[in-house]
Scaffold this motif. Structure first.
Motif, PDB file in Angstrom:
ATOM      1  N   SER A  91      26.083  17.373 -22.783  1.00  0.00           N
ATOM      2  CA  SER A  91      26.954  16.267 -23.180  1.00  0.00           C
ATOM      3  C   SER A  91      28.042  15.986 -22.143  1.00  0.00           C
ATOM      4  CB  SER A  91      27.607  16.577 -24.530  1.00  0.00           C
ATOM      5  OG  SER A  91      28.348  17.775 -24.464  1.00  0.00           O
ATOM      6  N   PHE A  92      28.188  16.899 -21.155  1.00  0.00           N
ATOM      7  CA  PHE A  92      29.183  16.709 -20.102  1.00  0.00           C
ATOM      8  C   PHE A  92      28.485  16.243 -18.829  1.00  0.00           C
ATOM      9  CE2 PHE A  92      31.320  19.761 -22.880  1.00  0.00           C
ATOM     10  CZ  PHE A  92      32.566  19.167 -23.022  1.00  0.00           C
ATOM     11  N   LEU A  93      28.707  14.993 -18.466  1.00  0.00           N
ATOM     12  CA  LEU A  93      28.058  14.417 -17.297  1.00  0.00           C
ATOM     13  C   LEU A  93      28.459  15.147 -16.017  1.00  0.00           C
ATOM     14  CD1 LEU A  93      26.221  12.202 -16.191  1.00  0.00           C
ATOM     15  CD2 LEU A  93      28.205  10.668 -16.116  1.00  0.00           C
ATOM     16  N   GLU A  94      29.688  15.653 -15.988  1.00  0.00           N
ATOM     17  CA  GLU A  94      30.150  16.356 -14.791  1.00  0.00           C
ATOM     18  C   GLU A  94      29.277  17.580 -14.480  1.00  0.00           C
ATOM     19  OE1 GLU A  94      31.993  15.486 -17.337  1.00  0.00           O
ATOM     20  OE2 GLU A  94      33.988  14.758 -16.768  1.00  0.00           O
ATOM     21  N   ASP A  95      28.848  18.299 -15.536  1.00  0.00           N
ATOM     22  CA  ASP A  95      27.994  19.470 -15.328  1.00  0.00           C
ATOM     23  C   ASP A  95      26.668  19.070 -14.697  1.00  0.00           C
ATOM     24  OD1 ASP A  95      29.925  21.050 -16.382  1.00  0.00           O
ATOM     25  OD2 ASP A  95      28.955  21.385 -18.312  1.00  0.00           O
ATOM     26  N   LEU A  96      26.079  17.992 -15.205  1.00  0.00           N
ATOM     27  CA  LEU A  96      24.794  17.535 -14.671  1.00  0.00           C
ATOM     28  C   LEU A  96      24.941  17.100 -13.210  1.00  0.00           C
ATOM     29  CD1 LEU A  96      23.543  15.447 -17.738  1.00  0.00           C
ATOM     30  CD2 LEU A  96      23.063  17.838 -17.191  1.00  0.00           C
ATOM     31  N   ILE A  97      26.050  16.452 -12.910  1.00  0.00           N
ATOM     32  CA  ILE A  97      26.291  16.005 -11.533  1.00  0.00           C
ATOM     33  C   ILE A  97      26.444  17.216 -10.609  1.00  0.00           C
ATOM     34  CG2 ILE A  97      27.900  14.796 -10.008  1.00  0.00           C
ATOM     35  CD1 ILE A  97      28.598  13.003 -12.442  1.00  0.00           C
ATOM     36  N   TYR A  98      27.239  18.204 -11.040  1.00  0.00           N
ATOM     37  CA  TYR A  98      27.446  19.368 -10.180  1.00  0.00           C
ATOM     38  C   TYR A  98      26.151  20.155  -9.997  1.00  0.00           C
ATOM     39  CZ  TYR A  98      29.113  23.642  -8.120  1.00  0.00           C
ATOM     40  OH  TYR A  98      29.273  24.693  -7.265  1.00  0.00           O
ATOM     41  N   ASN A  99      25.341  20.261 -11.051  1.00  0.00           N
ATOM     42  CA  ASN A  99      24.050  20.944 -10.915  1.00  0.00           C
ATOM     43  C   ASN A  99      23.216  20.292  -9.820  1.00  0.00           C
ATOM     44  OD1 ASN A  99      24.208  23.029 -12.797  1.00  0.00           O
ATOM     45  ND2 ASN A  99      23.692  21.677 -14.492  1.00  0.00           N
ATOM     46  N   ALA A 100      23.291  18.967  -9.741  1.00  0.00           N
ATOM     47  CA  ALA A 100      22.482  18.236  -8.760  1.00  0.00           C
ATOM     48  C   ALA A 100      23.056  18.354  -7.352  1.00  0.00           C
ATOM     49  CB  ALA A 100      22.370  16.767  -9.170  1.00  0.00           C
ATOM     50  N   VAL A 101      24.345  18.026  -7.200  1.00  0.00           N
ATOM     51  CA  VAL A 101      24.918  17.953  -5.850  1.00  0.00           C
ATOM     52  C   VAL A 101      25.495  19.286  -5.392  1.00  0.00           C
ATOM     53  CG1 VAL A 101      25.412  15.502  -6.101  1.00  0.00           C
ATOM     54  CG2 VAL A 101      27.176  17.174  -6.704  1.00  0.00           C
ATOM     55  N   GLY A 102      25.759  20.194  -6.331  1.00  0.00           N
ATOM     56  CA  GLY A 102      26.340  21.483  -5.980  1.00  0.00           C
ATOM     57  C   GLY A 102      25.312  22.586  -5.895  1.00  0.00           C
ATOM     58  N   VAL A 103      24.776  23.005  -7.057  1.00  0.00           N
ATOM     59  CA  VAL A 103      23.815  24.107  -7.089  1.00  0.00           C
ATOM     60  C   VAL A 103      22.571  23.780  -6.283  1.00  0.00           C
ATOM     61  CG1 VAL A 103      22.371  25.550  -8.581  1.00  0.00           C
ATOM     62  CG2 VAL A 103      24.658  24.859  -9.341  1.00  0.00           C
ATOM     63  N   THR A 104      22.020  22.585  -6.487  1.00  0.00           N
ATOM     64  CA  THR A 104      20.739  22.232  -5.869  1.00  0.00           C
ATOM     65  C   THR A 104      20.897  21.808  -4.406  1.00  0.00           C
ATOM     66  OG1 THR A 104      19.911  21.524  -8.026  1.00  0.00           O
ATOM     67  CG2 THR A 104      18.690  20.794  -6.084  1.00  0.00           C
ATOM     68  N   ALA A 105      21.766  20.834  -4.166  1.00  0.00           N
ATOM     69  CA  ALA A 105      21.881  20.288  -2.807  1.00  0.00           C
ATOM     70  C   ALA A 105      22.878  21.050  -1.941  1.00  0.00           C
ATOM     71  CB  ALA A 105      22.285  18.818  -2.872  1.00  0.00           C
ATOM     72  N   GLY A 106      23.760  21.830  -2.558  1.00  0.00           N
ATOM     73  CA  GLY A 106      24.746  22.569  -1.779  1.00  0.00           C
ATOM     74  C   GLY A 106      25.727  21.670  -1.057  1.00  0.00           C
ATOM     75  N   ALA A 107      25.988  20.491  -1.622  1.00  0.00           N
ATOM     76  CA  ALA A 107      26.853  19.530  -0.949  1.00  0.00           C
ATOM     77  C   ALA A 107      28.217  19.394  -1.607  1.00  0.00           C
ATOM     78  CB  ALA A 107      26.171  18.150  -0.921  1.00  0.00           C
ATOM     79  N   SER A 108      28.406  19.982  -2.771  1.00  0.00           N
ATOM     80  CA  SER A 108      29.687  19.892  -3.464  1.00  0.00           C
ATOM     81  C   SER A 108      30.079  21.259  -3.989  1.00  0.00           C
ATOM     82  CB  SER A 108      29.591  18.899  -4.635  1.00  0.00           C
ATOM     83  OG  SER A 108      30.783  18.931  -5.402  1.00  0.00           O
ATOM     84  N   ASP A 109      31.305  21.651  -3.693  1.00  0.00           N
ATOM     85  CA  ASP A 109      31.815  22.938  -4.163  1.00  0.00           C
ATOM     86  C   ASP A 109      32.938  22.761  -5.173  1.00  0.00           C
ATOM     87  OD1 ASP A 109      33.896  22.049  -2.617  1.00  0.00           O
ATOM     88  OD2 ASP A 109      33.655  23.547  -1.044  1.00  0.00           O
ATOM     89  N   ASP A 110      33.004  21.594  -5.793  1.00  0.00           N
ATOM     90  CA  ASP A 110      34.150  21.256  -6.638  1.00  0.00           C
ATOM     91  C   ASP A 110      34.396  22.272  -7.754  1.00  0.00           C
ATOM     92  OD1 ASP A 110      34.257  19.099  -5.031  1.00  0.00           O
ATOM     93  OD2 ASP A 110      33.982  17.580  -6.579  1.00  0.00           O
ATOM     94  N   GLN A 111      33.318  22.659  -8.460  1.00  0.00           N
ATOM     95  CA  GLN A 111      33.527  23.579  -9.588  1.00  0.00           C
ATOM     96  C   GLN A 111      33.925  24.970  -9.103  1.00  0.00           C
ATOM     97  OE1 GLN A 111      31.246  23.850 -13.056  1.00  0.00           O
ATOM     98  NE2 GLN A 111      31.013  21.655 -13.362  1.00  0.00           N
ATOM     99  N   ILE A 112      33.376  25.412  -7.979  1.00  0.00           N
ATOM    100  CA  ILE A 112      33.768  26.719  -7.444  1.00  0.00           C
ATOM    101  C   ILE A 112      35.224  26.679  -6.992  1.00  0.00           C
ATOM    102  CG2 ILE A 112      33.311  28.463  -5.693  1.00  0.00           C
ATOM    103  CD1 ILE A 112      30.436  27.580  -5.627  1.00  0.00           C
TER     104      ILE A 112
END
Length: 537
Positions: A91-112
């Motif tokens: 239900s949190f769009l931010e989580d889905l976005i970070y999963n895509a651009v952070g965990v998967t693509a390694g391009a965003s470290d915002d949550q870390i």
């Protein structure tokens, strides 16, 4: 003191529940449930990232959601803190976005980055509270799914946790870690002479990371339900750091399909189109599509924060709906027909690609395994199911199945065999020193008695021996006397016994060497397993 793993699992689940998460009352209730009664409410401090004390009224812009539970009692010398990171909420769009651009693509470290900020703020608050007379603060970490990715990344970067657990966790992305941990980034360049981490082969990158974070890995454990969908995904530049993976659930459950591995078969509409080389082309198209998707996510992540992407998506959705509603009816129909036609053409192209169709079919066939990823399923299986532990084979990236009870029983068997060899050597030495002379003495005494008997009854003895003498014989015996001198034991007796003793002593030395090597190997595998180490030593 240290919370049990079952209690830590239940605390991690609280992150997903609505309402009063991590209130003192709820934590106290869980403590009582787990039969911990020596912690008072005043010993408990709770820090929540959603509190305005950390990221303001709106909370973390990246969607990071974490909590920390500090247990402190100066009199009992208790000083422990448990950091918990929440996993993906659909239900949190931010989580889905970070999963895509952070965990998967390694391009965003915002949550870390937000997790680091939260950690540092909590540590500052805790340091103001505790006394220098109390033992050093012990830090623990837990996280499920995305939360595991966050808390383990945090542990690698700050290197201060003594125990971290990822529950069905997402992998660590080494691109992000190399950017956030300067020492690791410089280490990679020194080892490979390559500045761009994406140019380092995955296997080398993983081994370099395992070598650099060897100390931190000793404190990291992954717990996963066998067959859950996240672990098999071989995402580029990611890996599971840690020396132990603990499986729960049915070990016969097959692994979930890996989206990052191409496959082609006989499924699909016109899958070969009379082209013998089409399966190879299908795989190429599949891989190129993945690369394009990864590049797109990488571009988005590099040029936008998670919050920016979230806002743009919400804004574009609103704008698209507004534009559509503003169109005349005939243009709405034309747009619908054009969109539908494009979807049909695209769908036909996908259905004709055996790599896409086979992967979709594999995922559909394993659809019931999606439920295995949930925190509730993991906790249920952890409590009721059998646990199977894999340990990292030193010097590799391969985790091997190690049954502690079997290894311990083998060690006991080796030690029993060594003890039996040593006892045999002692028995042979005793036999050589005492029993052989005693047996020789007994034999000589027996022989002396035999000779004395024959001497006393010499006539009968001669008669039995076949000697007959007439009364008129010129020479007749008047008795029998035996020579009572005995030769020493043959040297062959000593040589044979000495040879047997040397053989047993050699076997003992070899067994001692094997046992020492065996213990050293187990120490490497289980140097974080205090219970087994105690049994070995």
């Amino acid at each position: 003191m240290e919370f049990t793993t079952d209690l830590r699992n239940d605390l991690t689940r609280l992150q997903y529940e609505n309402g009063e998460i991590f209130s003192k009352d709820i934590v106290q209730e869980l403590l009582f449930k787990h039969e911990i009664t020596n912690i008072n409410p005043e010993d408990i401090s709770i820090y929540n990232s959603n509190s305005k004390d950390f990221f303001g009224e709106q909370g973390s812009p990246s969607g990071f959601d974490g909590a920390a539970i500090h247990i402190y009692n100066k009199d009992d010398n208790v000083n422990e803190i448990y950091y918990i990171a929440r996993g993906t909420e659909l239900s949190f769009l931010e989580d889905l976005i970070y999963n895509a651009v952070g965990v998967t693509a390694g391009a965003s470290d915002d949550q870390i980055v937000d997790a680091i900020e939260f950690y540092e703020d909590v540590e500052a608050k805790v340091s103001e509270k505790i006394s220098s007379e109390v033992n050093t603060l012990k830090r623990f970490g837990d996280g499920h799914s995305l939360g595991g990715h966050i808390v383990i990344s945090l542990a690698l970067i700050n290197k201060e946790f003594i125990n971290v657990r990822g529950l069905n966790d997402a992998p660590v992305n080494l691109k992000l870690i190399a950017d956030l941990d300067q020492d690791f980034g410089e280490y990679l360049i020194a080892k490979t002479s390559i500045a761009d981490i994406t140019q380092i082969p995955d296997d080398q990158l993983e081994l370099h990371a395992r070598e650099f974070y060897a100390d931190e890995a000793q404190n990291i454990t992954h717990v996963r339900v066998k067959g859950e969908p996240l672990y098999p995904q071989l995402i580029p530049n990611t890996f599971y750091v840690g020396n132990k993976i603990q499986y729960v659930g049915d070990m016969n459950t097959p692994e979930f399909p890996n989206l990052f591995e191409t496959d082609s078969g006989k499924i699909g509409i016109f899958h070969n189109l009379f082209m013998p080389g089409k399966p190879i082309l299908d795989k190429f198209v599949y891989n190129q599509s993945l690369n394009a998707a990864m590049n797109f996510l990488g571009y988005v992540g590099k040029n936008n924060s998670v919050g920016d992407v979230h806002n743009k998506l919400v804004q574009s959705k609103s704008q698209a709906v507004g534009i559509y509603n503003g169109l005349p009816p005939n243009q709405r129909i034309q747009l619908g027909i054009g969109t539908g036609a494009a979807m049909v053409v695209g769908g036909f192209g996908v259905l004709s690609n055996s790599a896409f169709v086979n992967k979709a079919w594999d995922i559909y066939s394993a659809r019931e395994q999606f439920d295995l990823h949930s925190i509730s399923t993991l906790i249920e299986q952890y409590k009721t199911g059998e646990r199977t532990t894999y340990h990292l084979e030193p010097g590799t990236s391969t985790h091997i199945l190690v049954n502690q009870d079997i290894l311990y029983s083998v060690l006991l068997s080796l030690e029993t065999a060594l003890e039996e060899k040593r006892e045999a050597v002692q028995e042979l030495l005793s036999y050589h020193e005492w029993e052989v002379p005693e047996l020789a003495f007994e034999y000589r005494e027996k022989l002396n008695g035999f000779m004395s008997n024959k001497e006393a009854n010499w006539a009968a003895f001669l008669s039995e021996a076949g000697h007959r003498y007439s009364k008129n014989a010129l020479y007749k015996p008047t008795g029998v006397t035996f020579r009572r001198e005995f030769d020493p034991l043959s040297h062959q007796v000593d040589e044979n016994l000495d040879h047997m003793i040397e053989l047993y002593q050699q076997d003992s030395r070899e067994l001692e060497s094997i046992i020492e090597s065996y213990k050293a190997t187990i120490d490497v595998l289980f140097d974080t397993d205090i219970a087994l180490a105690a049994r070995i030593r």
